[in-house]
Design an enzyme around this catalytic site. Structure first.
Site, PDB file in Angstrom:
ATOM      1  N   SER A  59       1.046  -0.870   0.031  1.00 48.15           N
ATOM      2  CA  SER A  59       0.335   0.066  -0.213  1.00 48.15           C
ATOM      3  C   SER A  59       1.157   1.610   0.309  1.00 48.15           C
ATOM      4  O   SER A  59       1.802   1.023  -0.849  1.00 48.15           O
ATOM      5  CB  SER A  59      -1.043  -0.011   0.822  1.00 48.15           C
ATOM      6  OG  SER A  59      -1.622   0.764   1.175  1.00 48.15           O
ATOM      7  N   ASP A 100      -8.785  -3.955  -6.714  1.00 47.61           N
ATOM      8  CA  ASP A 100      -8.399  -2.914  -5.632  1.00 47.61           C
ATOM      9  C   ASP A 100      -9.106  -1.982  -5.287  1.00 47.61           C
ATOM     10  O   ASP A 100      -8.975  -1.143  -6.322  1.00 47.61           O
ATOM     11  CB  ASP A 100      -7.094  -3.323  -5.662  1.00 47.61           C
ATOM     12  CG  ASP A 100      -6.367  -2.759  -4.138  1.00 47.61           C
ATOM     13  OD1 ASP A 100      -7.040  -1.674  -3.164  1.00 47.61           O
ATOM     14  OD2 ASP A 100      -5.082  -2.777  -3.915  1.00 47.61           O
ATOM     15  N   HIS A 159      -6.933  -6.327  -1.127  1.00 50.59           N
ATOM     16  CA  HIS A 159      -5.814  -5.131  -0.848  1.00 50.59           C
ATOM     17  C   HIS A 159      -4.669  -5.592   0.033  1.00 50.59           C
ATOM     18  O   HIS A 159      -4.719  -5.684   1.524  1.00 50.59           O
ATOM     19  CB  HIS A 159      -6.394  -3.768  -0.307  1.00 50.59           C
ATOM     20  CG  HIS A 159      -5.313  -2.868   0.430  1.00 50.59           C
ATOM     21  ND1 HIS A 159      -4.351  -2.108  -0.858  1.00 50.59           N
ATOM     22  CD2 HIS A 159      -4.834  -2.435   1.833  1.00 50.59           C
ATOM     23  CE1 HIS A 159      -4.179  -0.803  -0.405  1.00 50.59           C
ATOM     24  NE2 HIS A 159      -4.056  -1.057   1.103  1.00 50.59           N
TER      25      HIS A 159
END
Length: 538
Positions: A212, A446, A474
């Protein structure tokens, strides 16, 4: 970029101060490893492969202001799970994202889910970025997220005034408490700390696994220190364009899409949940539930663990409902969709405990460390629109088509409009001479880091992109997709990438619904397991 609540597992360190001296190159920092005296060893015990394994902790002292290496310092919490092999390749430094995610616990989770070959090859190292976890954790306004809050969705001028006043007050509280520290929470500050950590570890190259927002840190590090990169894995990539205002606007579209995917899944299993037989019917039920909670919030007592007595009163209004169901946008697996489906089912049958438990385990947010550093970083990495008319126009237009998260995301980021510390200029992420091949992973559905981030990061850095087709999780590594994990492991062990520029891998099947209606205790146990199974920071 809005992220889920991040559990803080360890609190170790406080900021220190050094006598100011002349500006000169800072000495190579040292790490004194000791057995952790914190919650980390107990956390490691949750993983079968780590039972009895020594988890080590250390402190890394770095300058607060990199332009003044002899000035005030801060201590960064670091954890290490030593390699099991006799001659490890070196360290694998990991970061779970955020901003605001803690890495000391993430390292334990990564080690606990790694293969024996990876565990033999690497010391797995995590760090808590400045202001988080054990690294002088920041807290500007304790209780900022306490329920029940005013409805995210504004309907009156008073609603807008409330949220603007709240955001302004939060920015002022951070400035009053932390002052010039707010000038040193940028991504470039964390990347400089990563370079100090590499030196302290004694590694010639930084082997890095970021998820991320951690992919943004990896991209910035690769741009600034290309010849110091060893193996670099970037999972669920942030688009390096639109940092950070535009990036948040894009999230509003993708989370709304994923909630519709969840509603459609609930509808396909109407024989189990009984909430509605079409996506539209399930969505309508959710909105009716939300409207009812706006009129009259519900409350329930929840123990810290399912086996404990119910000793904490938890209240849920419309915002808390949205916060809980935000998890459905992040992932379908790990029991998330079945748990939230059961919560809707229980509500349909007149039992609100499922919603209360879902919020407590999946939606409750902490201001300390996580959100304080989130704002401290995103508000200063790049400029934000200064005119409220721009914020209102952009979000009102989006909310008409994508109502689920648009306004909550606006209020989450609005302190950046009032932030006292001056914003910087984002690093232009790009490939530079000396950068070795990078391995990237991205799921097509995502929501938190929309798909475009993967191809864009690969275009800028080169390397190879692995695409999980129809995946909406994710952070897709170490989630059970063995095809992805095999590519990940082979690269870490050999440095070899798949042929070409892109590999496509099918996602895991959608989750199977529960066999029947769960009791409140069963839902509580499922909620605790879902929270435990989620890797920290995701």
């Amino acid at each position: 970029m809005r992220t889920p609540g991040v559990p803080t597992v360890v609190v170790l360190l406080l900021a220190g101060a050094a006598v100011p001296g002349r500006a000169e190159a800072a000495p190579v920092p040292e790490l004194a490893w000791k057995a952790c005296r914190s919650a980390l060893p107990a956390y490691a015990g949750l993983f079968e492969s780590l039972k009895g394994v020594r988890v080590e902790c250390a402190k890394l002292r770095v300058p607060v202001d990199r332009s003044r290496p002899g000035g005030r310092t801060i201590e960064i919490a670091v954890s290490r799970i030593p390699a099991t092999g006799g001659k490890p390749r070196g360290s694998l430094v990991v970061n779970p994202g955020g901003p605001g995610g803690t890495g000391t616990d993430f390292a334990v989770a990564v080690a606990g889910r790694a293969s024996k070959r990876v565990r033999a090859a690497y010391d797995i190292v995590g760090f808590d970025p400045r202001g988080t976890g054990g690294s002088a954790p920041m807290s500007c306004a304790p209780g900022y997220f306490d329920p029940v809050r005013r409805d995210y969705n504004p309907r009156t001028p008073e609603d807008f005034s409330y949220w603007k006043k709240r955001a302004r007050a939060y920015a002022a509280a951070c400035h009053a408490k932390y002052g010039d520290l707010l000038d040193h929470l940028k991504s470039t500050d964390t990347v400089a700390d990563m370079e100090s950590l590499r030196k302290a570890l004694g590694d010639n190259k930084l082997n890095f696994y970021g998820v991320s927002y951690g992919t943004y840190l990896g991209g910035v590090y690769a741009t600034l220190h290309p010849r110091r990169v060893g193996r670099m894995v970037l999972d669920s990539n942030v688009s390096p364009t639109g940092v950070w205002y535009e990036a948040n606007l894009r999230q509003n579209r993708t989370f709304d899409r994923n909630l519709d995917l969840f509603f459609a899944w609930v509808a396909r299993h109407d024989d189990v949940f009984g909430v509605g037989s079409t996506r539209a019917e399930v969505r309508a039920f959710y909105r009716r539930t939300r409207a009812a909670l706006a009129r009259k919030p519900v409350a329930g007592r929840v123990g810290k663990k399912p086996a404990e007595a119910e000793n904490k009163l938890v209240r849920v209004g419309p915002d808390e409902l949205d916060d809980a169901f935000l998890a459905a946008g992040y992932r379908a697996g790990d029991g998330v969709w079945p748990l939230l489906g059961q919560a809707l089912q229980a509500r349909k049958e007149g039992d609100d405990r499922g919603i209360v438990l879902a919020y407590q385990y999946l939606g409750a947010q902490k201001e300390s460390g996580g959100y304080a550093v989130y704002t401290g970083t995103q508000c200063t990495d790049a400029p934000w629109p200064s005119r409220w008319s721009r914020w209102r126009r952009d979000h009102a237009a989006l909310a008409r088509r994508y109502p689920f998260m648009t306004w909550s995301n606006a209020w989450y980021n609005l302190p950046c409009r009032y932030w006292k510390a001056a914003p910087g200029v984002p690093v232009e992420i790009r490939r530079r001479a000396g950068l070795p091949p990078v391995l990237l992973f991205q799921a097509t559905l995502d929501a938190a880091t929309p798909f475009r981030g993967g191809p864009e990061m690969r275009r800028r850095l080169g390397g190879h992109l692995v695409v999980e087709e129809r995946g909406l999780t994710h952070g897709i590594l170490q989630r059970g997709n063995r095809a992805l994990d095999r590519i990940f492991e082979r690269y870490l062990l050999t440095g070899r990438l798949p042929q070409g520029t892109t590999t496509r891998v099918p996602a895991l099947p959608e989750p199977v619904p529960p066999a029947g209606r769960g009791t409140a205790r069963q839902i509580a146990q499922d909620a605790a397991r879902v929270a435990q199974d989620a890797l920290p920071g995701r």
